[in-house]
Design an enzyme around this catalytic site. Structure first.
Site, mmCIF file in Angstrom:
data_model
loop_
_atom_site.group_PDB
_atom_site.id
_atom_site.type_symbol
_atom_site.label_atom_id
_atom_site.label_comp_id
_atom_site.label_asym_id
_atom_site.label_seq_id
_atom_site.Cartn_x
_atom_site.Cartn_y
_atom_site.Cartn_z
ATOM 1 N N SER A 242 33.988 -116.361 -35.556
ATOM 2 C CA SER A 242 34.520 -115.954 -34.246
ATOM 3 C C SER A 242 33.441 -115.367 -33.343
ATOM 4 C CB SER A 242 35.659 -114.947 -34.428
ATOM 5 O OG SER A 242 35.207 -113.852 -35.199
ATOM 6 N N ASN B 270 39.574 -105.230 -40.740
ATOM 7 C CA ASN B 270 40.951 -105.311 -40.222
ATOM 8 C C ASN B 270 41.274 -104.152 -39.279
ATOM 9 O OD1 ASN B 270 40.893 -107.393 -42.002
ATOM 10 N ND2 ASN B 270 42.437 -106.575 -43.408
ATOM 11 N N THR C 77 64.895 -117.629 4.757
ATOM 12 C CA THR C 77 65.541 -117.653 3.444
ATOM 13 C C THR C 77 65.811 -119.129 3.170
ATOM 14 O OG1 THR C 77 67.783 -117.471 4.308
ATOM 15 C CG2 THR C 77 66.675 -115.403 3.778
ATOM 16 N N HIS C 78 65.726 -119.524 1.921
ATOM 17 C CA HIS C 78 65.837 -120.949 1.558
ATOM 18 C C HIS C 78 64.827 -121.788 2.334
ATOM 19 C CE1 HIS C 78 69.878 -119.931 -0.086
ATOM 20 N NE2 HIS C 78 69.876 -119.112 0.948
ATOM 21 N N SER D 30 37.613 -132.017 2.770
ATOM 22 C CA SER D 30 37.977 -133.223 2.037
ATOM 23 C C SER D 30 36.817 -134.200 2.102
ATOM 24 C CB SER D 30 39.221 -133.838 2.673
ATOM 25 O OG SER D 30 39.291 -135.215 2.392
ATOM 26 N N LYS E 19 40.059 -132.246 7.541
ATOM 27 C CA LYS E 19 40.732 -131.311 6.650
ATOM 28 C C LYS E 19 40.029 -129.966 6.506
ATOM 29 C CE LYS E 19 44.048 -131.871 4.582
ATOM 30 N NZ LYS E 19 44.405 -132.610 3.381
ATOM 31 N N ASN F 192 41.137 -127.070 3.876
ATOM 32 C CA ASN F 192 42.165 -126.840 2.856
ATOM 33 C C ASN F 192 42.134 -125.435 2.251
ATOM 34 O OD1 ASN F 192 43.105 -129.498 3.073
ATOM 35 N ND2 ASN F 192 41.580 -130.237 1.599
ATOM 36 N N GLU G 29 45.502 -122.216 -3.608
ATOM 37 C CA GLU G 29 46.147 -123.143 -4.543
ATOM 38 C C GLU G 29 45.706 -122.868 -5.977
ATOM 39 O OE1 GLU G 29 46.823 -127.194 -2.113
ATOM 40 O OE2 GLU G 29 44.765 -126.507 -2.162
ATOM 41 N N TYR H 147 47.263 -107.721 -42.234
ATOM 42 C CA TYR H 147 46.299 -108.579 -41.543
ATOM 43 C C TYR H 147 46.362 -110.021 -42.039
ATOM 44 C CZ TYR H 147 42.175 -110.646 -39.593
ATOM 45 O OH TYR H 147 41.345 -111.492 -38.909
ATOM 46 N N GLN I 275 42.718 -113.570 -35.545
ATOM 47 C CA GLN I 275 41.432 -113.795 -34.881
ATOM 48 C C GLN I 275 41.620 -114.581 -33.574
ATOM 49 O OE1 GLN I 275 37.857 -114.556 -37.201
ATOM 50 N NE2 GLN I 275 37.889 -116.658 -36.457
ATOM 51 N N LYS J 208 42.074 -113.457 -29.465
ATOM 52 C CA LYS J 208 41.056 -113.038 -28.495
ATOM 53 C C LYS J 208 40.782 -114.033 -27.363
ATOM 54 C CE LYS J 208 39.084 -111.021 -32.261
ATOM 55 N NZ LYS J 208 40.409 -111.027 -32.788
#
Ligand code: ARG
Length: 457
Positions: free
Chosen positions: A24, A111, A156-157, A278, A284, A286, A291, A318, A323, A326
């Protein structure tokens, strides 16, 4: 590959495949600092309790200190062949100070060592994350203050609904982020328990002083059960859950801003320095940063799922599976820190398209509830008021005509309670000022909230 901490009992050396698969070091090397600090506290305690000779304890602490310096300055070269960070540092200490290093691992196991390291790592990361969150809140608050007079159409919506102060909308972000911060700080309380002394899982017969180690490492309490100390990673699940909720909040903010930056909404302009272009469409500009922030929810939620499923069905004490907690934990923490940093900067690089917004809030459908409430104040029953305004919507708004354009006689046809003063409330400023309930978008109440946050942040 360095000699294994457990190598003597083995009649053969392990296969290179085993070494590669079980190692690890590639990811737990970032725990080096905490591993060393934990070892120093442990060695001091062993010396004080006369479990090991005082001079050996001193030599160990001195040796670890010099390794720590290299780790902190970035000079430390990790041994890619080591099994993990714990073995790597042990072996290095043996090379540095010789014999006394063989006593360091007395009354300890990897451990309880790894449980300690992650807790120390997380305590420090939570402090950073909460500070980063505060920075983001400050940046949003600054943006709200700069544009405190701006009124936007609320949705709303995703359908046009009512007028609200932009600052009110922005303060809603700060509220959610504050809850995320308190959740993080709350999870820290449960992380703040010192597990060293649990050893493999049953404790030790040697006269260790866990309390001394706790004080030295500045933990609030001691874990009370040695099996629980090495078994559980619920504190990791808790932090990952909190980060997932936080990422959901951030993705909503990102989504608002993405929508607002479209030519259809045109509420905001994000500075070129925080946009991308773009390769095919020359026009463009963006909002890729936003995003990617929105998309990171999937990644962070994936990290949570990863550890959740890892933990499910593990027997007590343990198991090596642990392991694998992480990489997802580090990934979620790193991703979140990156997001908070760039989001804080981005908020300083947005300008409000005031004129475009002012044109949009002329839409009188934004004030339909205000007319209903006007009628209620004049004694009309709620359902009747709703019907009256419904008819006005059909006759006027649906046909692109303004309610404010109706003559006094035309108004009276809908209700004799509709006086000429109705025209005074058919604008955005009046609409927000008419709101009066605590927590509403009323400008005086919002100003108080801005004040409160300015003091608090
Ligand atoms: N690399 C291990 C982990 O991250 C350290 C503990 C290993 N303990 C053991 N007995 N093999 O969990």
């Amino acid at each position: 590959m360095a000699k294994k901490l457990w190598g003597t009992r083995f009649s053969k050396i392990t296969s290179a495949l085993t070494d590669k698969f079980t190692s690890s070091i590639a990811f737990d090397q970032r725990l080096a600092k905490y591993d060393i600090l934990g070892s120093m506290a442990h060695a001091k305690m062993l010396g004080k309790q006369r479990i090991i000779p005082a001079k050996d304890a001193q030599a160990i602490v001195k040796g670890l200190n010099s390794i720590l310096k290299d780790v902190v300055s970035g000079k430390f070269k990790f041994d890619a062949g080591a099994e993990d960070i714990h073995s790597n540092i042990q072996e290095l200490l043996v090379k540095k100070i010789g014999e006394p290093a063989f006593r360091l691992h007395t009354a300890r196991s990897r451990n309880d060592q790894v449980a300690l390291d992650i807790r120390m790592y997380l305590k420090s990361e939570i402090d950073e994350l909460t500070e980063n969150l505060t920075q983001l809140q400050r940046s949003i608050l600054k943006f709200a203050k700069t544009n405190d007079k701006v009124i936007i159409p609320g949705y709303t919506h995703l359908q046009i609904a009512q007028a609200v102060l932009l600052s009110h909308h922005l303060l809603s972000y700060i509220e959610g982020l504050e809850r995320d911060k308190t959740r993080l700080l709350d999870s820290k309380k449960r992380i703040d328990a010192m597990p060293l002394g649990a050893c493999a899982f049953s404790g030790t017969g040697l006269p260790i002083d866990r309390e001394q180690v706790r004080k030295e490492l500045k933990f609030a309490s001691l874990t009370a059960n040695s099996i629980d100390s090495v078994s559980d990673r619920d504190f990791i699940l808790e932090v990952l859950s909190v980060l997932t909720i936080l990422s959901v909040h951030l993705s909503r903010i990102a989504e608002d801003l993405i929508l607002w930056s479209t030519s259809e909404f045109n509420f905001i302009d994000i500075d070129f320095s925080f946009c991308t272009g773009s390769s095919i469409m020359p026009h463009k500009k963006n909002p890729d940063i936003l995003e990617l922030i929105r998309g990171s929810v999937g990644r962070i939620h994936g990290d949570l799922s990863s550890v959740m499923i890892l933990m499910k069905g593990l027997p007590s004490s343990y198991n090596r599976d642990l392991q694998l907690d992480k990489p997802p934990l580090f990934d979620a923490v790193d991703t979140m820190k990156d997001i908070l940093e760039i989001f804080t900067a981005l908020f300083g690089n947005i300008v409000i398209e005031k004129e475009a917004i002012a044109a949009k809030v002329k839409d009188e459908s934004l004030f339909s509830v205000d007319i209903v409430e006007y009628l209620i104040k004049k004694g009309v029953a709620y359902r009747k008021a709703h019907d009256i305004v419904g008819k006005m919507v059909i006759d006027c708004l649906d046909k692109g005509k303004k309610i404010s354009g109706l003559t006094n006689e035309q108004l009276k046809k809908y209700s004799d309670k509709l006086g000429p003063d109705i025209r005074n409330i058919l604008n955005a400023k009046a609409s927000v000022e008419l709101k009066s309930s605590y927590g509403s978008t009323n400008p005086k109440l919002v100003a108080k909230q801005i004040n409160k946050w300015s003091k608090q942040l």
